[in-house]
Design a protein around this motif. Structure first.
Motif, PDB file in Angstrom:
ATOM      1  N   GLY A 230     -40.072  22.009  -6.434  1.00  0.00           N
ATOM      2  CA  GLY A 230     -40.284  20.659  -5.912  1.00  0.00           C
ATOM      3  C   GLY A 230     -40.550  19.618  -6.982  1.00  0.00           C
ATOM      4  N   LEU A 231     -40.660  20.042  -8.232  1.00  0.00           N
ATOM      5  CA  LEU A 231     -41.104  19.111  -9.282  1.00  0.00           C
ATOM      6  C   LEU A 231     -39.971  18.425 -10.017  1.00  0.00           C
ATOM      7  N   GLY A 232     -38.821  19.086 -10.106  1.00  0.00           N
ATOM      8  CA  GLY A 232     -37.759  18.612 -10.998  1.00  0.00           C
ATOM      9  C   GLY A 232     -37.821  19.374 -12.308  1.00  0.00           C
ATOM     10  N   ALA A 233     -36.763  19.223 -13.111  1.00  0.00           N
ATOM     11  CA  ALA A 233     -36.660  19.960 -14.372  1.00  0.00           C
ATOM     12  C   ALA A 233     -37.487  19.302 -15.465  1.00  0.00           C
ATOM     13  N   HIS A 234     -37.841  20.091 -16.483  1.00  0.00           N
ATOM     14  CA  HIS A 234     -38.505  19.509 -17.657  1.00  0.00           C
ATOM     15  C   HIS A 234     -37.542  18.613 -18.445  1.00  0.00           C
ATOM     16  N   CYS A 235     -36.296  19.076 -18.533  1.00  0.00           N
ATOM     17  CA  CYS A 235     -35.317  18.445 -19.419  1.00  0.00           C
ATOM     18  C   CYS A 235     -34.005  18.289 -18.665  1.00  0.00           C
ATOM     19  N   VAL A 236     -33.382  17.130 -18.784  1.00  0.00           N
ATOM     20  CA  VAL A 236     -32.083  16.934 -18.152  1.00  0.00           C
ATOM     21  C   VAL A 236     -31.128  16.304 -19.162  1.00  0.00           C
ATOM     22  N   ILE A 237     -29.969  16.939 -19.288  1.00  0.00           N
ATOM     23  CA  ILE A 237     -28.909  16.438 -20.165  1.00  0.00           C
ATOM     24  C   ILE A 237     -27.901  15.700 -19.289  1.00  0.00           C
ATOM     25  N   GLU A 238     -27.651  14.449 -19.607  1.00  0.00           N
ATOM     26  CA  GLU A 238     -26.676  13.657 -18.851  1.00  0.00           C
ATOM     27  C   GLU A 238     -25.459  13.468 -19.734  1.00  0.00           C
ATOM     28  N   ALA A 239     -24.301  13.965 -19.279  1.00  0.00           N
ATOM     29  CA  ALA A 239     -23.096  13.956 -20.113  1.00  0.00           C
ATOM     30  C   ALA A 239     -21.891  13.437 -19.341  1.00  0.00           C
ATOM     31  N   VAL A 240     -22.110  12.364 -18.585  1.00  0.00           N
ATOM     32  CA  VAL A 240     -21.005  11.764 -17.841  1.00  0.00           C
ATOM     33  C   VAL A 240     -20.936  10.260 -18.134  1.00  0.00           C
ATOM     34  N   GLY A 241     -22.016   9.541 -17.759  1.00  0.00           N
ATOM     35  CA  GLY A 241     -22.042   8.104 -18.068  1.00  0.00           C
ATOM     36  C   GLY A 241     -21.727   7.195 -16.900  1.00  0.00           C
ATOM     37  N   THR A 242     -21.873   7.694 -15.682  1.00  0.00           N
ATOM     38  CA  THR A 242     -21.678   6.825 -14.514  1.00  0.00           C
ATOM     39  C   THR A 242     -23.029   6.540 -13.857  1.00  0.00           C
ATOM     40  N   GLN A 243     -23.037   5.569 -12.952  1.00  0.00           N
ATOM     41  CA  GLN A 243     -24.269   5.250 -12.224  1.00  0.00           C
ATOM     42  C   GLN A 243     -24.781   6.489 -11.483  1.00  0.00           C
ATOM     43  N   GLU A 244     -23.856   7.183 -10.813  1.00  0.00           N
ATOM     44  CA  GLU A 244     -24.264   8.349 -10.029  1.00  0.00           C
ATOM     45  C   GLU A 244     -24.875   9.436 -10.926  1.00  0.00           C
ATOM     46  N   SER A 245     -24.222   9.685 -12.057  1.00  0.00           N
ATOM     47  CA  SER A 245     -24.704  10.777 -12.914  1.00  0.00           C
ATOM     48  C   SER A 245     -26.039  10.417 -13.564  1.00  0.00           C
ATOM     49  N   MET A 246     -26.207   9.139 -13.932  1.00  0.00           N
ATOM     50  CA  MET A 246     -27.481   8.729 -14.542  1.00  0.00           C
ATOM     51  C   MET A 246     -28.614   8.856 -13.528  1.00  0.00           C
ATOM     52  N   MET A 247     -28.376   8.407 -12.296  1.00  0.00           N
ATOM     53  CA  MET A 247     -29.440   8.479 -11.300  1.00  0.00           C
ATOM     54  C   MET A 247     -29.704   9.935 -10.913  1.00  0.00           C
ATOM     55  N   GLN A 248     -28.639  10.745 -10.887  1.00  0.00           N
ATOM     56  CA  GLN A 248     -28.812  12.169 -10.622  1.00  0.00           C
ATOM     57  C   GLN A 248     -29.691  12.802 -11.713  1.00  0.00           C
ATOM     58  N   ALA A 249     -29.472  12.376 -12.946  1.00  0.00           N
ATOM     59  CA  ALA A 249     -30.264  12.896 -14.065  1.00  0.00           C
ATOM     60  C   ALA A 249     -31.731  12.475 -13.933  1.00  0.00           C
ATOM     61  N   VAL A 250     -31.961  11.181 -13.711  1.00  0.00           N
ATOM     62  CA  VAL A 250     -33.342  10.682 -13.621  1.00  0.00           C
ATOM     63  C   VAL A 250     -34.076  11.367 -12.465  1.00  0.00           C
ATOM     64  N   ARG A 251     -33.376  11.497 -11.330  1.00  0.00           N
ATOM     65  CA  ARG A 251     -34.022  12.051 -10.135  1.00  0.00           C
ATOM     66  C   ARG A 251     -34.191  13.558 -10.198  1.00  0.00           C
ATOM     67  N   SER A 252     -33.503  14.208 -11.125  1.00  0.00           N
ATOM     68  CA  SER A 252     -33.656  15.659 -11.289  1.00  0.00           C
ATOM     69  C   SER A 252     -34.771  16.016 -12.267  1.00  0.00           C
ATOM     70  N   THR A 253     -35.394  14.989 -12.852  1.00  0.00           N
ATOM     71  CA  THR A 253     -36.391  15.199 -13.903  1.00  0.00           C
ATOM     72  C   THR A 253     -37.793  15.050 -13.340  1.00  0.00           C
ATOM     73  N   ARG A 254     -38.691  15.935 -13.715  1.00  0.00           N
ATOM     74  CA  ARG A 254     -40.085  15.804 -13.251  1.00  0.00           C
ATOM     75  C   ARG A 254     -40.791  14.648 -13.969  1.00  0.00           C
ATOM     76  N   PRO A 255     -41.861  14.115 -13.384  1.00  0.00           N
ATOM     77  CA  PRO A 255     -42.648  13.090 -14.093  1.00  0.00           C
ATOM     78  C   PRO A 255     -43.093  13.625 -15.460  1.00  0.00           C
ATOM     79  N   GLY A 256     -42.911  12.829 -16.466  1.00  0.00           N
ATOM     80  CA  GLY A 256     -43.249  13.257 -17.819  1.00  0.00           C
ATOM     81  C   GLY A 256     -42.146  14.038 -18.497  1.00  0.00           C
TER      82      GLY A 256
END
Lengths: 339, 339
Positions: A230-256
């Protein structure tokens, strides 16, 4: 010499171009041994960026055939790897590890390395010589180091990947797959690759992915959250560069947690309030590949890693138009051009 | 008890409110010794956020007068400091230092600490006791630790402030000024405070600023670049939360540098491509003040720092309406409410 030129979006040709010459005493000329087509070359190909008789290519490995009077670190006959920005490697920004933003940075894309020869500005700072003449089967991996591996590696470092960490990789292109490989080498405990393509899923697993998530966007985030208590990942690598992929990356990451983003952002607008309350770290940009080249060359030379597997099609330079088409139509992940 | 209520935007009253009671065994009740008005209280005051008979306040110091059956870390009679989110301080997110995003976080603003008493949820995780009963002149500083100092400190840590670094502080409110103080304590070599107000400039200098830049926006960035050899600062603290201030922060940072942002973003959209090529690190959000409270209390108790100087107006609780007006009209930087 022969070289790739994009006459207009979608119109890629191999033409006679002038042989490069030493322009500054800090230049070197290399005979290109292999080049390739980058995902970012598809932006002009598809008309998102301009193209008008533009020389193409910014990834390269090859042999030094001539050096300017001020070049000291490489010599004629050296086999070398460079990256997509020439950099002096001595300014404050370079010394802090951000060679792609060197105060004297020159984009290699403006020179065009999909060609028989290429002029390399700031050769002392830009080029790293291999320990000797590489075996033929190492060439693809060394070429990968020039861009996609170095970029995926930077993304993993920017995302602060390390032992005990759970890492999500958004994007299953050559950079995303290289990010998986980097995460594995950097000691990640769990690597969740987001991919909908079976062949890429297979390579992701081979590179170290422990989980595959085929869902995207909102659904993809939900699966990642489920996989991470339920927390999200510690680390997320974003390797696309679209609005959807960036928001998917941010939202998959835990606080901190940390997002390392290397997809060249096109039409991305990050909503401030959501980013604020996400409490993630965000770092990325044009990868300072030069920072990592010596280490990556060593790992390749020792056959610890085999990043050249991202190339699933090899064509001679003269068939560059086919290479672009294959990338555009996604029938190939990454195309190597032989010379 | 008496407490501040915002009946509607701009309409602040002190009214009789029910005395708080223990609702969960993890609760404590404190008698508030001092509270204050936050810059973020001005968002509802100005109608940007909603207000409808809303109890106000989220900063507080006071004495524990009652504890629930499960509370172990604080006892009746302790003088305590908390922050604007109650947190368990034991979940994975808290243990990583992000207590403001605790999986059980409760916003103290929903309880309203501009009042004689306040219920503190998750008291064991939320409250930190001082070493004894504080001298009266330490109360303002301890209250500052509850929010503005902890927030400015987090911004400095998020911006990776340290010895040898040049730091820019965007915003000269109480948080920005606290960021200056934090940067000084964390060993920054040079601290550039961006401020147009003479009294705030003076306090910034007292807190450790070495340079003052009165220009804003594009001109402010140009001056910062000039002061930093054309490169931008290593570290930038953003303590406003507008589009202009965020972009000023990003553009004042050198490639590879760090932006720590704590101004609550309102109508901010970060342009992806510019952020990408800036190559900065971006981190911020609601400050996990709890992470820093023990250290900050120690620095205040030892009289190493005097962050209470950000309070330039003190009024009794009953005159809260005046306090809000002074903050809104910028005749005061930060108002302390006595009880």
């Amino acid at each position: 010499m022969r070289g790739v030129v994009m006459v207009a979006p979608g119109d890629v040709r191999v033409e006679d171009r002038p042989d490069p010459v030493i322009q500054e005493p800090t230049d070197a000329i290399i005979e290109v041994a292999a080049a390739c087509v980058c995902g970012s070359d598809l932006w002009p190909y598809r008309g998102v960026d301009d193209a008008d008789h533009t020389p193409m290519g910014h990834e390269y490995v090859g042999t030094v055939v001539e050096i300017g009077g001020a070049v000291e670190n490489v010599k004629v006959g050296d086999f070398v790897v460079g990256s997509f920005f020439a950099s002096d490697n001595t300014c404050d920004i370079c010394r802090a590890g951000y060679q792609s933003r060197c105060v004297h940075a020159e984009p290699m894309g403006a020179i065009g390395t999909q060609a028989q020869f290429a002029r390399i500005p700031l050769a002392d700072g830009t080029l790293v010589a291999t320990p000797g003449r590489p075996a033929a089967d190492l060439i693809p991996s060394l070429l990968a180091a020039s861009d996609v591996l170095g970029t995926g590696w930077f993304a993993a470092v920017a995302a602060e990947v390390g032992p005990g960490k759970t890492v999500v990789v958004v994007g299953d292109g050559a950079v995303g797959l290289s990010g998986v490989l980097a995460a594995k080498e950097l000691g990640a405990e769990r690597i969740i690759a987001m991919s909908r393509h079976e062949d890429r899923q297979a390579l992701a697993r081979e590179f170290g992915a422990t989980d595959i998530v085929a869902e995207r966007g909102h659904d993809g985030v939900a699966v990642v959250r489920e996989l991470t208590g339920g927390l999200g990942a510690h680390c997320v690598i974003e390797a696309v560069g679209t609005q959807e992929s960036m928001m998917q990356a941010v939202r998959s990451t835990r606080p901190g947690g940390h997002v390392g983003y290397v997809g060249v952002s096109h039409d991305v607008e990050l909503p401030g309030l959501e980013l604020f309350f996400s409490a993630v770290h965000l770092h990325g940009g044009p990868a300072p590949v030069r920072r990592f080249l010596p280490h990556l060359i060593e790992l390749i030379w020792n056959r610890t890693i085999d990043p050249g597997k991202v190339f699933d099609l090899t064509l001679p330079l003269e068939r560059a138009a086919e290479a672009y088409r294959a990338m555009d139509e996604r029938t190939a992940t990454k195309v190597l051009l032989t010379l």
